[in-house]
Write an enzyme that holds these catalytic residues in place. Structure first.
Site: not given
Length: 130
Positions: A77-78
């Site tokens: 997840c960025i």
């Protein structure tokens, strides 16, 4: 059966190791893993600059080897990654940081990747995130 595995626990937490054992057993049992999604503190597993103590099991290295050996789709997840200083080369350049810290075999992307994979799989299995 097609699985998506979501991890929420940091690399030092027991559920992160249980997730790896589950993934290994799933593939050994003839199942498929459509995507691994590392979220919240689990992004630490993809941190290439993390060093384990010599007397401890190197879980991040075990995950990297597993992902590479089975050519799995491993998404980090960025938003959670950036919040914790985990950057690929593009994000490091974008934010003027000296180096990328994302291990090879992982890609940064959004939470939509988890949603998309869960819609296509038979089961979403989550580990951690008490």
């Amino acid at each position: 059966m097609q699985f998506v595995i979501a991890l929420f626990a940091a690399s030092h937490q027991p559920s992160a190791r249980r997730a790896l054992r589950f993934a290994e057993a799933a593939l050994a049992g003839g199942h498929q893993i459509n995507r691994l999604f590392f979220y919240q503190d689990a992004v630490s597993i993809a941190n290439n600059s993390q060093v384990q103590a010599q007397d401890e099991f190197d879980l991040p290295a075990a995950w990297r080897e597993f992902i590479e050996r089975h050519q799995l789709d491993a998404v980090v997840c960025i938003a959670a990654a950036l919040r914790r200083g985990l950057l690929d080369s593009q994000e490091a350049q974008r934010y003027g940081r000296p180096a990328a810290t994302l291990a090879s075999g992982y890609c940064l992307s959004g939470l939509g990747q988890l949603h998309e994979a869960a819609q296509q799989a038979d089961r979403l299995v989550c580990f951690g995130g008490d």
